[in-house]
Write a protein that holds these residues in place. Structure first.
Motif, mmCIF file in Angstrom:
data_model
loop_
_atom_site.group_PDB
_atom_site.id
_atom_site.type_symbol
_atom_site.label_atom_id
_atom_site.label_comp_id
_atom_site.label_asym_id
_atom_site.label_seq_id
_atom_site.Cartn_x
_atom_site.Cartn_y
_atom_site.Cartn_z
ATOM 1 N N THR A 9 6.068 -17.787 2.766
ATOM 2 C CA THR A 9 7.204 -16.855 2.727
ATOM 3 C C THR A 9 8.241 -17.175 3.803
ATOM 4 O O THR A 9 9.316 -16.579 3.816
ATOM 5 C CB THR A 9 6.719 -15.400 2.934
ATOM 6 N N THR A 35 1.813 -11.622 2.892
ATOM 7 C CA THR A 35 2.924 -11.075 2.098
ATOM 8 C C THR A 35 3.074 -11.914 0.827
ATOM 9 O O THR A 35 3.033 -13.149 0.921
ATOM 10 C CB THR A 35 4.238 -11.183 2.912
ATOM 11 N N ARG A 162 12.245 -15.727 8.074
ATOM 12 C CA ARG A 162 11.696 -14.378 8.111
ATOM 13 C C ARG A 162 12.121 -13.661 9.389
ATOM 14 O O ARG A 162 11.957 -12.463 9.516
ATOM 15 C CB ARG A 162 10.152 -14.432 8.088
ATOM 16 N N TYR A 170 21.479 -18.682 11.660
ATOM 17 C CA TYR A 170 21.694 -19.704 10.631
ATOM 18 C C TYR A 170 22.951 -19.399 9.821
ATOM 19 O O TYR A 170 23.708 -20.301 9.487
ATOM 20 C CB TYR A 170 20.477 -19.820 9.707
HETATM 21 N N1 LIG Z 1 12.963 -22.920 11.473
HETATM 22 C C1 LIG Z 1 13.140 -23.986 12.246
HETATM 23 O O1 LIG Z 1 14.269 -24.488 12.398
HETATM 24 C C2 LIG Z 1 11.959 -24.596 12.962
HETATM 25 C C3 LIG Z 1 12.173 -25.720 13.780
HETATM 26 C C4 LIG Z 1 11.080 -26.286 14.423
HETATM 27 C C5 LIG Z 1 9.814 -25.778 14.251
HETATM 28 N N2 LIG Z 1 9.621 -24.677 13.460
HETATM 29 C C6 LIG Z 1 8.278 -24.120 13.310
HETATM 30 O O2 LIG Z 1 7.954 -23.993 11.939
HETATM 31 C C7 LIG Z 1 7.068 -22.887 11.771
HETATM 32 C C8 LIG Z 1 7.614 -21.966 10.690
HETATM 33 O O3 LIG Z 1 8.895 -21.523 11.082
HETATM 34 P P1 LIG Z 1 9.843 -20.707 10.088
HETATM 35 O O4 LIG Z 1 11.232 -20.933 10.569
HETATM 36 O O5 LIG Z 1 9.488 -21.022 8.685
HETATM 37 O O6 LIG Z 1 9.416 -19.207 10.430
HETATM 38 P P2 LIG Z 1 9.670 -17.876 9.613
HETATM 39 O O7 LIG Z 1 10.785 -18.021 8.639
HETATM 40 O O8 LIG Z 1 9.769 -16.783 10.633
HETATM 41 O O9 LIG Z 1 8.320 -17.686 8.759
HETATM 42 C C9 LIG Z 1 7.109 -17.452 9.414
HETATM 43 C C10 LIG Z 1 5.954 -17.530 8.436
HETATM 44 O O10 LIG Z 1 4.731 -17.265 9.149
HETATM 45 C C11 LIG Z 1 4.133 -16.073 8.646
HETATM 46 N N3 LIG Z 1 3.612 -15.262 9.742
HETATM 47 C C12 LIG Z 1 4.241 -14.998 10.915
HETATM 48 N N4 LIG Z 1 3.478 -14.180 11.664
HETATM 49 C C13 LIG Z 1 2.356 -13.924 10.930
HETATM 50 C C14 LIG Z 1 1.200 -13.143 11.179
HETATM 51 N N5 LIG Z 1 1.034 -12.447 12.320
HETATM 52 N N6 LIG Z 1 0.240 -13.088 10.235
HETATM 53 C C15 LIG Z 1 0.399 -13.781 9.075
HETATM 54 N N7 LIG Z 1 1.478 -14.544 8.788
HETATM 55 C C16 LIG Z 1 2.448 -14.623 9.709
HETATM 56 C C17 LIG Z 1 5.245 -15.325 7.920
HETATM 57 O O11 LIG Z 1 4.639 -14.472 6.955
HETATM 58 P P3 LIG Z 1 5.273 -13.030 6.543
HETATM 59 O O12 LIG Z 1 6.244 -13.328 5.437
HETATM 60 O O13 LIG Z 1 4.096 -12.246 6.098
HETATM 61 O O14 LIG Z 1 5.949 -12.467 7.771
HETATM 62 C C18 LIG Z 1 6.044 -16.471 7.318
HETATM 63 O O15 LIG Z 1 5.404 -16.966 6.157
HETATM 64 C C19 LIG Z 1 6.951 -22.203 13.147
HETATM 65 O O16 LIG Z 1 5.748 -22.619 13.758
HETATM 66 C C20 LIG Z 1 8.139 -22.745 13.912
HETATM 67 O O17 LIG Z 1 7.888 -22.818 15.305
HETATM 68 C C21 LIG Z 1 10.678 -24.075 12.808
#
Ligand SMILES: NC(=O)c1ccc[n+]([C@@H]2O[C@H](COP(=O)([O-])OP(=O)(O)OC[C@H]3O[C@@H](n4cnc5c(N)ncnc54)[C@H](OP(=O)(O)O)[C@@H]3O)[C@@H](O)[C@H]2O)c1
Length: 221
Positions: A9, A35, A162, A170
């Motif tokens: 998600t 979710t 999320r 963004y």
């Molecule tokens: N976005 C970037 O530009 C970027 C860059 C470098 C590295 N990263 C890394 O990539 C990873 C994902 O980032 P993202 O940007 O995709 O984050 P995001 O949009 O905030 O999504 C987070 C995901 O993790 C799940 N999650 C978070 N807390 C949780 C919990 N307590 N229990 C169960 N599920 C949980 C969320 O599920 P729900 O829908 O249930 O909340 C969602 O599926 C992270 O480790 C981040 O550090 C991201």
């Protein structure tokens, strides 16, 4: 290829899910999360789960898979180290230990981030915790464990973070994406290329276990 996806998600996970569903070589995707993704597709099955420190109730469903793309994660902003460690390290290892036992032929890909601290002793909290997580994953008996360290990821095809703060960031940065990519090509990738790179690594392997932004981006092109 049969793929398990955590974090489907989220911004990264939505992009990875899209590439998995589009790829004719992927026969099944199992999204494990708290979710629902809100998506319906013949290849997609979802398992909703509450306690991410204990996946044993799902054990019967988690065997017989070729790859796991672990995109679950949180921003460390405003979080205490223990809380961030619980989500980043403990959740990941709880899933990975069980998956390694049930699927010795599995490729496990973990999304960490640029600047991750493999020494686990640096001053930056999130980098230490991600480093400890990577190090622990690399010791598990997977066929292959690969750490992705992206920097800036451009969301494509309508995927959104999320995290409310990141959604605003963004949206306001959208006009600058092209400029950022031109100025810092080594540090920019897209959700599409991250997903394609994961599939490539699961099929063909990776040149090394830790891939920096430009290395994973090249695999996804
Ligand atoms: N976005 C970037 O530009 C970027 C860059 C470098 C590295 N990263 C890394 O990539 C990873 C994902 O980032 P993202 O940007 O995709 O984050 P995001 O949009 O905030 O999504 C987070 C995901 O993790 C799940 N999650 C978070 N807390 C949780 C919990 N307590 N229990 C169960 N599920 C949980 C969320 O599920 P729900 O829908 O249930 O909340 C969602 O599926 C992270 O480790 C981040 O550090 C991201």
């Amino acid at each position: 290829m049969k793929v398990i996806l955590f974090g489907a998600t989220g911004m990264v996970g939505q992009g990875v899910l899209r590439e998995c569903l589009l790829d004719p070589g992927v026969s099944k995707v199992l999204a494990v999360g708290r979710t629902p993704t809100g998506q319906a597709h013949p290849k997609l099955k979802e398992l909703l789960h509450r306690d991410f420190t204990d996946f044993s109730p799902l054990e019967r469903e988690l065997g017989g898979w070729d790859a796991c793309f672990y995109c679950l994660g949180v921003s460390s902003a405003g979080m205490k180290e223990d809380d961030y460690r619980r989500v980043t390290h403990d959740f990941t290892l709880a899933a990975a230990k069980l998956l390694a036992r049930l699927n010795p032929g599995m490729t496990f890909v973990f999304v960490s981030g640029m600047g991750t601290d493999s020494s686990e002793r640096g001053r930056v909290m999130w980098a230490r915790v991600k480093g400890a997580t990577e190090n622990a994953l690399l010791k598990l008996p997977f066929k292959r464990a690969v750490m992705f360290r992206p920097a800036f990821i451009r969301p494509m095809h309508g995927v959104a973070s999320r995290t409310p703060l990141y959604r605003v960031l963004y949206a306001s940065m959208r006009p600058l994406f092209g400029l950022l990519e031109a100025l810092f090509p080594k540090y920019a990738t897209t959700t599409e290329r991250v997903g394609r790179a994961m599939l490539r690594v699961a099929r063909d392997g990776a040149p090394k276990p830790v891939l920096e932004s430009w290395e994973l981006d090249a695999l996804g092109r």
